[in-house]
Enzyme design. Sequence first.
Site, PDB file in Angstrom:
ATOM      1  N   SER A  17       0.796  -0.960   0.326  1.00  0.00           N
ATOM      2  CA  SER A  17       0.351  -0.534   0.324  1.00  0.00           C
ATOM      3  C   SER A  17       0.708   1.286  -0.263  1.00  0.00           C
ATOM      4  O   SER A  17       1.920   0.708   0.110  1.00  0.00           O
ATOM      5  CB  SER A  17      -0.840   0.132   1.189  1.00  0.00           C
ATOM      6  OG  SER A  17       0.175   0.649   2.250  1.00  0.00           O
ATOM      7  N   ASP A  18       0.509   2.531  -0.260  1.00  0.00           N
ATOM      8  CA  ASP A  18       0.798   3.181  -0.105  1.00  0.00           C
ATOM      9  C   ASP A  18       1.166   3.893   0.969  1.00  0.00           C
ATOM     10  O   ASP A  18       0.331   3.768   1.682  1.00  0.00           O
ATOM     11  CB  ASP A  18       0.909   4.665  -1.199  1.00  0.00           C
ATOM     12  CG  ASP A  18       2.069   5.981  -1.418  1.00  0.00           C
ATOM     13  OD1 ASP A  18       1.892   6.477  -2.583  1.00  0.00           O
ATOM     14  OD2 ASP A  18       2.810   5.756  -0.601  1.00  0.00           O
ATOM     15  N   TRP A  19       2.281   4.675   1.951  1.00  0.00           N
ATOM     16  CA  TRP A  19       1.944   4.759   2.803  1.00  0.00           C
ATOM     17  C   TRP A  19       0.753   5.150   3.899  1.00  0.00           C
ATOM     18  O   TRP A  19      -0.036   6.289   3.508  1.00  0.00           O
ATOM     19  CB  TRP A  19       2.366   6.628   2.777  1.00  0.00           C
ATOM     20  CG  TRP A  19       2.876   6.505   4.444  1.00  0.00           C
ATOM     21  CD1 TRP A  19       1.886   6.845   5.752  1.00  0.00           C
ATOM     22  CD2 TRP A  19       4.259   6.665   5.466  1.00  0.00           C
ATOM     23  NE1 TRP A  19       2.840   6.925   6.527  1.00  0.00           N
ATOM     24  CE2 TRP A  19       4.244   7.331   6.555  1.00  0.00           C
ATOM     25  CE3 TRP A  19       5.328   6.001   4.741  1.00  0.00           C
ATOM     26  CZ2 TRP A  19       4.913   6.790   7.491  1.00  0.00           C
ATOM     27  CZ3 TRP A  19       6.247   6.047   6.053  1.00  0.00           C
ATOM     28  CH2 TRP A  19       5.831   6.793   6.947  1.00  0.00           C
TER      29      TRP A  19
END
Length: 753
Positions: free
Chosen positions: A289-291
């Site tokens: 996932s992105d941050w």
Amino acid sequence: MIKANLTFFTIIGFFVLNSCGTNQKNDQLDQRVNALLAQMTLEEKVGQMNQYSSFWDITGPIPKEGSAAKQYDQLKKGLVGSMLNVRGAENVRKLQKIAVEETRLGIPLIFGFDVIHGFKTISPIPLAEAASWDLEAIETSARIAATEAAAAGINWTFAPMVDISRDARWGRVMEGAGEDPYLGSKIAFARVKGFQGDDLSAPTTIAACAKHFAGYGFPEAGKEYNTVDIGTQTLHNMVMPPFKATIDAGVRTFMNSFSQLNGIPATGSKYLQRTLLKEQWNFDGFVVSDWGSIEEMVEHGYADDAKQAAQIAVEAGSDMDMQSLAYIDHLIDLVKSSAVPETLIDDAARRILRVKFELGLFDDPYKYCNAEREKSTIGHEKFQEVTLEMAKKSIVLLKNKNQLLPLKKKGLNIALIGDLADDKTSPLGNWILAADTNSAVSVLEGMKAYEGNNLEFSVGVKLHTGVLEFAKELNINTSDKSDFTAALNLAKTADVVVMVLGEHGFHSGEGRSRTQLGLPGLQQELLEQVFKVNQNIILVLNNGRPLVLDWADQHIPAIVEAWQLGTQSGNAIAQVLYGDYNPSGKLPMSFPKSIGQVPIYYNYKSTGRPTLPSPDEVFWTHYQDEQNAPLYPFGYGLSYTTFAYSNLKINSQNDTSIDVSVEVTNTGNVQGNEVVQLYVKDHFARPTQPIKSLKGFELVDLNPNQTKTVHFTLAEAELGFYDNDGKFIVQPGDFSIYVGGDSTTELNTKFKL
Ligand code: GLC
């Protein structure tokens, strides 16, 4: 016990891997993965799906309280699979030691880092590298970045960013390859090959990560993290091709996007991550996932709470949770309550373990933790020459009236003006977490190396005030003109004025959208003031995105697009200004005449009223107050020489391919490199297709009066497109081929398919 386990997997690996050819290597590797997976508890499998950013200063005491203490405890229990933002062989070793020697199964961590355009030796920002159109140089640039990062303990980069974007208001255009999916796909492929090399288990290669999947480059109004509402034609023909190219290059990880695509956050999109990526494209790596994007589905209004977000994300195919804690906090309960089948956890953990095996981390968890190799590799002199070449090739000559360039090497009084001219940090760009500030060669330093002229510097105007931090707003100076007078006095007496103006490296990048694209702060005023006292100005731009340069284009005789070129910036710019390198770059993004045209791009659709029906009539596709054309088009760039194109012809056509050739001649009096571009127009298609699309390019090196014949082969891949179901189709009909030095070329020939 632990040692026995590691030995167990190594023994399995040894006999199996040596028993037959590499073709079954995957099967053997899967056997090692499955053998390990069978040993793991549910908690340990979820632990592999949990990634933390460095949550404490490794050189300091072990955290005893707060979230850091909890995360440290989870690390020791095998409930952490990966870390990011940890660097340095010794720091990585310390953390790896905990995972390998203090947990039950000794599963090594995978260490990720944003190695976007260099690690310590910084190459030009990706948008600048794209301007080189030199795929070999771009691959080499990624190779160097991987070599340095791997020496510092990193085994995974969150790059290449392959988001196509047409909107210069969006700060992250600096991180991509511009507006075109064909160029973007070729560059995406080259970057993955550069990072991963031919052997992912080598201590100089790292796993790449195609990001941000998908559509992030189309935020409404160019506003960071904003909603993305695009049609299926844009999705399949613009957004997806570069991601597919990374699959073809063997990319081992994907990162999903913060943005929502047509109402569904990417991290919760089963269509993107399972149907398209893992099923249709057969991707067997893993998705991170992105941050925080998993828990951010609550903010999106898509999940009630973090627990539901965790369920949606894991069902959708997000394999690893970067820093949101949703997985480690909720997945175990979700499985135990049968809300989530354990098979989904097995699939995610298997994917993550497979990449760790491929990296060789089970054979030697400390292979990336060699302090001696780190010391002898990072910042090595051999990288400087390659980075300098990349920087020179990235420079685009936008204007050169009266042949003001190249500069004579002696006898000139040169005034060098601009805060960016002696800035040694800004040229490094935005993604410089591991770089040393003040480590770039400034323009002032680069030009001082040419001692035949009298060079004097004046700052002209301060570009910014206050702190310069990756995560903090940039304070642009809009009031202090105290340095104007000195600069104007210097300019008055100069033979030529070189002005370095534009954006600071932290003026573009993540979280850096702008509504205006002119020269920030008081730079435009300074430029106009200097022009009043001396019109012999060479404007050198340092910027991370296309700018609006209409005034400069009308008044300034020479304009050089020098982006943010990294460590060797000043040397590259000086060598181009002095003609030791003839600029060869071509724009990967259109430069607008005015902000109102944005988003603006060359591969637009015709519309039903593309042309003026009769003088002064208004009923056609246009603006009342601006032209349709950009200031500088996609693919545009000048040289110190000139090139002529002739004899474009179709040499052969059969039912699988078409052979096209064109002659290119250097009609000037210095050597030059030209990017020969081929565009295809499908005159009638359903659904409609762009008025032209880049489908080939070749770099040619020509001496004065030399002619070369350049061949292109067009096959289905170049003549077809994706329909609204994402199916690739080729429709018979009338086509035109355009060939030239930029996207506005009119040289064309036609054929029927
Ligand atoms: C950021 C970026 C992403 C980056 C990640 C880790 O927010 O969107 O590109 O790789 O966080 O730093």
